[in-house]
Design an enzyme around this catalytic site. Structure first.
Site, PDB file in Angstrom:
ATOM      1  N   ALA A 125     -56.362  49.907 -24.574  1.00 37.95           N
ATOM      2  CA  ALA A 125     -56.729  49.139 -23.379  1.00 37.95           C
ATOM      3  C   ALA A 125     -58.194  49.352 -23.026  1.00 37.95           C
ATOM      4  O   ALA A 125     -58.558  50.354 -22.400  1.00 37.95           O
ATOM      5  CB  ALA A 125     -55.826  49.526 -22.208  1.00 37.95           C
ATOM      6  N   THR A 127     -60.412  46.105 -22.413  1.00 37.86           N
ATOM      7  CA  THR A 127     -60.893  44.938 -21.677  1.00 37.86           C
ATOM      8  C   THR A 127     -60.345  44.882 -20.256  1.00 37.86           C
ATOM      9  O   THR A 127     -59.169  45.152 -20.013  1.00 37.86           O
ATOM     10  CB  THR A 127     -60.499  43.640 -22.415  1.00 37.86           C
ATOM     11  OG1 THR A 127     -60.968  43.722 -23.753  1.00 37.86           O
ATOM     12  CG2 THR A 127     -61.113  42.426 -21.751  1.00 37.86           C
ATOM     13  N   GLU A 248     -62.101  47.909 -37.020  1.00 39.11           N
ATOM     14  CA  GLU A 248     -61.447  46.829 -36.285  1.00 39.11           C
ATOM     15  C   GLU A 248     -61.966  45.474 -36.765  1.00 39.11           C
ATOM     16  O   GLU A 248     -61.179  44.548 -37.008  1.00 39.11           O
ATOM     17  CB  GLU A 248     -61.690  46.976 -34.783  1.00 39.11           C
ATOM     18  CG  GLU A 248     -61.079  45.840 -33.968  1.00 39.11           C
ATOM     19  CD  GLU A 248     -61.391  45.942 -32.482  1.00 39.11           C
ATOM     20  OE1 GLU A 248     -61.052  45.004 -31.742  1.00 39.11           O
ATOM     21  OE2 GLU A 248     -61.991  46.952 -32.056  1.00 39.11           O
ATOM     22  N   ARG A 249     -63.261  45.358 -36.917  1.00 37.92           N
ATOM     23  CA  ARG A 249     -63.849  44.073 -37.331  1.00 37.92           C
ATOM     24  C   ARG A 249     -63.530  43.756 -38.788  1.00 37.92           C
ATOM     25  O   ARG A 249     -63.359  42.588 -39.142  1.00 37.92           O
ATOM     26  CB  ARG A 249     -65.357  44.088 -37.060  1.00 37.92           C
ATOM     27  CG  ARG A 249     -65.644  43.991 -35.579  1.00 37.92           C
ATOM     28  CD  ARG A 249     -67.072  44.294 -35.190  1.00 37.92           C
ATOM     29  NE  ARG A 249     -67.214  44.137 -33.733  1.00 37.92           N
ATOM     30  CZ  ARG A 249     -68.218  44.612 -33.021  1.00 37.92           C
ATOM     31  NH1 ARG A 249     -69.208  45.289 -33.623  1.00 37.92           N
ATOM     32  NH2 ARG A 249     -68.258  44.417 -31.713  1.00 37.92           N
ATOM     33  N   ARG A 274     -45.304  15.493 -50.426  1.00 42.47           N
ATOM     34  CA  ARG A 274     -45.373  14.326 -49.545  1.00 42.47           C
ATOM     35  C   ARG A 274     -45.831  13.083 -50.301  1.00 42.47           C
ATOM     36  O   ARG A 274     -46.855  13.125 -51.007  1.00 42.47           O
ATOM     37  CB  ARG A 274     -46.346  14.634 -48.406  1.00 42.47           C
ATOM     38  CG  ARG A 274     -46.660  13.479 -47.477  1.00 42.47           C
ATOM     39  CD  ARG A 274     -45.508  13.147 -46.570  1.00 42.47           C
ATOM     40  NE  ARG A 274     -45.945  12.253 -45.503  1.00 42.47           N
ATOM     41  CZ  ARG A 274     -45.158  11.461 -44.818  1.00 42.47           C
ATOM     42  NH1 ARG A 274     -43.849  11.447 -45.098  1.00 42.47           N
ATOM     43  NH2 ARG A 274     -45.621  10.706 -43.852  1.00 42.47           N
ATOM     44  N   THR A 371     -67.226  38.525 -30.088  1.00 44.44           N
ATOM     45  CA  THR A 371     -67.357  37.107 -30.401  1.00 44.44           C
ATOM     46  C   THR A 371     -68.321  36.869 -31.562  1.00 44.44           C
ATOM     47  O   THR A 371     -69.104  37.752 -31.929  1.00 44.44           O
ATOM     48  CB  THR A 371     -67.880  36.327 -29.183  1.00 44.44           C
ATOM     49  OG1 THR A 371     -69.208  36.795 -28.874  1.00 44.44           O
ATOM     50  CG2 THR A 371     -66.980  36.528 -27.970  1.00 44.44           C
TER      51      THR A 371
END
Length: 385
Positions: A125, A127, A248-249, A274, A371
């Site tokens: 936790a 953010t 993490e990235r 298809r 981001t």
């Protein structure tokens, strides 16, 4: 070009995971999707399978390995099947590195055996509402009690993946006010027991994608956290957070590549089956060109993801390299998945088709873990700009 990143052990693990997904996840995944989370008992099955213990020392019930390659196989196999393993990725990719890096021997004895079995699920936790990527702007506080036996935790967090089912959460909180010279000063990490009085789960957030991964708001009102659950040294939390951002990235980068690869597979299957205007969609030149272009992008993303994986395992993945890998593979996945959905026509917009769910799941990759704009800033700084 033949991949060299995986060996026979990884491929044997792949076969096990693929069979597990087919038997335990695919038949019930629509139910998970409708419920907005995987059931809590599912994590016990992952524990039984040994997924949580790969990088945990043998003395605590793990396999004692030090590699992210088995995690990489998990990313590829879940994407291939069009499923997610709920919030379990946070348990392993985000929480475990902090336990291994910061926990005392006593803490490891208390935390890791239950971590391995899935009896205790972990989340992270950081953010808070209103802070987003500005971790140093957090307002949650942890004040040491007068008798020095515990901290009193107050504040709130949001966008916490795994937050609904978590039994322990690594909470970032201010133990001191920021200094005039350094806004990052004074942040500490705590392994908070979610059964503590004053700890509450707010809304289970209604997300665009990753529907089977429980994401929640958390609130802390005078939560007593024993000093024995402080992780690392008081006040050094921000530096600890930065230490684990590369892994993490990488995880986000590899997961995005795996999603792009899966999207091409889904699209190729669909256009082969298809039929329009009397022939399979795969027979049209535009279809061939679109899939060929997507495959070329996936090949490039795979090379970037594999290179980052090798660097991470060697302890050599720099923040800028991790940012570059994340930026590249997530942007590739965005383009590839969009084009593969287009090849499905109107059916690509239906959630019963995995490409639609993949489209929604993928979107967050360019937001969380930093981001795309933050990634560009990191890369630019490494270039001396």
């Amino acid at each position: 070009m033949r991949r060299t990143v995986f060996n026979e052990d990884h491929e044997a693990f792949r076969e096990t995971i693929r069979a597990f997904i087919e038997a335990e996840v695919v038949p019930v995944y629509d139910d998970w999707f409708a419920a907005g989370q995987a059931p809590r008992e599912f994590y016990g099955k992952l524990g039984d399978l040994g997924v949580f213990g790969i990088n945990v020392p043998e003395e605590f019930g793990g396999a004692g390995l030090d590699t992210h390659k088995f995690e990489a196989v998990l990313y590829e196999e879940t994407a291939r099947a069009g499923v997610q393993f709920g919030g379990s990725g946070v348990h392993v990719l985000l929480a475990l590195p902090y336990i291994k890096m910061l926990a005392t021997d006593d803490q490891k004895k208390r935390y890791l055996p239950k971590f391995v079995t899935g009896e205790e699920m972990w989340a992270l936790a950081m953010t808070e509402p209103g802070t987003g990527s500005d971790v140093a702007g957090m307002k949650t506080t942890a004040k040491l009690s007068e008798d020095g036996t515990h901290y009193v935790l107050n504040g709130s967090k949001t966008f916490i993946t795994g937050g609904v089912h978590a039994d322990r959460v690594i909470v970032c909180a201010r133990t001191s006010a920021p200094s005039a010279e350094d806004r990052r000063f004074g942040i500490s990490l705590f392994a908070v027991d979610t059964k503590s009085e004053g700890y509450s789960i707010g809304r289970k957030l209604d997300k665009l994608g990753l529907r089977t991964s429980d994401t929640a708001e958390l609130a802390f009102v005078d939560v007593k956290v024993p000093v024995e659950d402080l992780m690392g040294e008081e006040g050094k939390g921000f530096s600890y957070l930065g230490h684990n951002l590369a892994s993490e990235r990488w995880g986000i980068a590899f997961g995005a590549y795996a999603q792009a690869k899966a999207a091409v597979r889904f699209a190729q299957q669909y256009v082969t089956d298809r039929t329009v205007f009397g022939k399979p969609v795969a027979h049209f030149q535009n279809t061939k060109f679109e899939l060929a272009a997507c495959q070329a992008e996936v090949d490039a993303a795979e090379a970037v993801a594999d290179r980052a994986l090798e660097a991470l395992d060697a302890g050599e993945l720099s923040p800028a390299e991790a940012a570059s890998a994340k930026l590249f593979t997530t942007e590739v996945a965005h383009r590839v998945i969009d084009r593969c959905l287009q090849l499905h026509g109107g059916y690509g917009y239906m959630n019963e088709y995995p490409i639609a769910r993949l489209y929604a799941d993928n979107r967050v990759n360019r937001i969380y873990g930093g981001t795309s704009e933050i990634m560009k800033s990191i890369i630019a700084k490494s270039m001396g700009l």
